[in-house]
Design a protein around this motif. Structure first.
Motif, mmCIF file in Angstrom:
data_model
loop_
_atom_site.group_PDB
_atom_site.id
_atom_site.type_symbol
_atom_site.label_atom_id
_atom_site.label_comp_id
_atom_site.label_asym_id
_atom_site.label_seq_id
_atom_site.Cartn_x
_atom_site.Cartn_y
_atom_site.Cartn_z
ATOM 1 N N ASP A 62 0.882 -1.112 0.028
ATOM 2 C CA ASP A 62 0.055 0.005 0.013
ATOM 3 C C ASP A 62 0.942 1.257 -0.283
ATOM 4 O OD1 ASP A 62 -2.702 -1.549 0.892
ATOM 5 O OD2 ASP A 62 -1.902 -1.897 2.105
ATOM 6 N N ARG A 63 2.134 1.120 0.515
ATOM 7 C CA ARG A 63 3.064 2.364 0.585
ATOM 8 C C ARG A 63 4.330 1.790 0.194
ATOM 9 N NH1 ARG A 63 3.242 5.307 5.691
ATOM 10 N NH2 ARG A 63 1.988 3.925 6.329
ATOM 11 N N VAL A 64 5.189 2.332 0.027
ATOM 12 C CA VAL A 64 6.944 2.023 0.347
ATOM 13 C C VAL A 64 7.729 3.452 0.933
ATOM 14 C CG1 VAL A 64 7.106 1.252 -2.121
ATOM 15 C CG2 VAL A 64 7.077 3.095 -2.068
ATOM 16 N N VAL A 65 8.315 3.043 2.262
ATOM 17 C CA VAL A 65 8.618 3.875 3.072
ATOM 18 C C VAL A 65 10.569 3.512 2.620
ATOM 19 C CG1 VAL A 65 9.999 4.764 4.821
ATOM 20 C CG2 VAL A 65 7.234 4.000 4.686
ATOM 21 N N PHE A 66 11.081 5.250 1.479
ATOM 22 C CA PHE A 66 12.153 5.146 1.326
ATOM 23 C C PHE A 66 12.973 5.414 2.508
ATOM 24 C CE2 PHE A 66 16.546 7.071 -0.908
ATOM 25 C CZ PHE A 66 17.047 6.133 -1.283
ATOM 26 N N MET A 67 14.346 4.755 3.542
ATOM 27 C CA MET A 67 15.363 4.688 4.443
ATOM 28 C C MET A 67 16.756 5.499 3.637
ATOM 29 S SD MET A 67 14.647 2.732 8.013
ATOM 30 C CE MET A 67 15.630 3.066 8.194
ATOM 31 N N ASP A 68 17.489 6.758 3.720
ATOM 32 C CA ASP A 68 18.981 6.731 4.090
ATOM 33 C C ASP A 68 19.207 7.174 4.939
ATOM 34 O OD1 ASP A 68 21.077 6.467 2.674
ATOM 35 O OD2 ASP A 68 20.733 7.941 0.673
ATOM 36 N N GLY A 69 20.235 6.277 5.706
ATOM 37 C CA GLY A 69 21.348 7.272 6.658
ATOM 38 C C GLY A 69 20.439 7.863 7.205
#
Ligand code: ADP
Ligand code: MG
Length: 250
Positions: A214-221
């Motif tokens: 339903d949702r994508v969450v993009f993580m970085d650092g």
């Protein structure tokens, strides 16, 4: 189902989570994407209380997980509170971690019998049903070494489901598999999603993220850089780091 507010975590000087806010509704399927080292596994482990947190709050199904700041002070959960919060969460790892000396059926029965005190006959029936649900009705007597990686991972999913979790966490569940075995595991996960399970999935399978989540969450650092429906994030990523990551993996 999950409410994370301002979650911080460091290992020594290395601040790995720098204030993560994420709320996941019941029945929602969220994929967590991002480069290696961005803190995805650590965040999942915090949700399941395999790691304590250094700031902020996480609750699962209304139960507090980890530390919180209460009146400016750190509040440490009691073992009983941790057990209560964990009871609702099933987790599946990249490595299947099945008990090698137990059959598929026994692996699935283990926790209900020894952790929950379920009667063996009842646990056996539930485990039989769960093996059927992951497409392994014909493998109850097989030992892990006699199963393919994809079959072992499906047993691991059945084992997690045996505790009747409200939330399932998947940490790169297909990354250790030969390519031809990935589909059978993703199909089981799709089935779970269709049945309404709340799921957080760390994955590099962009097809799965796009199709099922339903949702994508993009993580970085250690921060969430961008989040939204897959149709938005994949077709029109707003942040340069999301764009750069997606251009490498798609
Ligand atoms: P990801 O899953 O996104 O690849 P991780 O959460 O595994 O990222 O790791 C994030 C950072 O935390 C990395 O720099 C990693 O080296 C560090 N880290 C993870 N677990 C530990 C640990 N137990 N002790 C020390 N550092 C850790
Ligand atoms: Mg990881």
């Amino acid at each position: 189902m999950v409410e994370a507010v301002g979650v911080r975590k460091h290992f020594g000087d290395n601040e790995v989570l720098k204030g993560i806010d994420l709320a996941v509704r019941p029945g929602e399927v969220v994929s967590l994407l991002g480069p290696s080292g961005s803190g995805k596994s650590t965040f999942l482990r915090c949700i399941n209380h395999l790691e304590s947190i250094d700031g902020g709050e996480i609750s699962v199904n209304g139960h507090l997980v980890g530390y919180r700041r209460a009146g400016g002070k750190k509040y440490e959960l009691k073992p009983r509170e941790i057990a209560t919060a964990r009871r609702d969460v099933g987790m599946v790892f990249q490595r299947f971690n099945l008990f090698p000396h137990l059959t598929a059926l026994e692996n699935v029965m283990e926790a209900p019998v020894f952790v929950k005190g379920v009667a063996r006959t009842e646990a056996r029936q539930t485990a039989t049903d769960l093996l059927a649900r992951v497409g392994l009705a014909d493998k109850p007597a097989a030992y892990p070494a006699q199963l393919s990686g994809g079959q072992q991972q499906r047993v691991a999913i059945a084992r997690a489901l045996a505790m009747q979790p409200r939330l399932m966490l998947f940490d790169e569940p297909t990354s250790a598999l030969d390519p031809e075995l990935v589909g059978e595991v993703l199909d089981v996960m799709k089935g779970l999603a269709a049945d309404g399970m709340t799921m957080i999935v760390v994955t590099h399978e962009m097809g799965f993220a796009r199709e099922v989540c339903d949702r994508v969450v993009f993580m970085d650092g250690g921060v969430i850089v961008e989040a939204g429906p897959p149709s938005d994030v994949f077709t029109n990523p707003q942040h340069p780091r999301t764009r750069s990551f997606l251009s490498k993996v798609i």
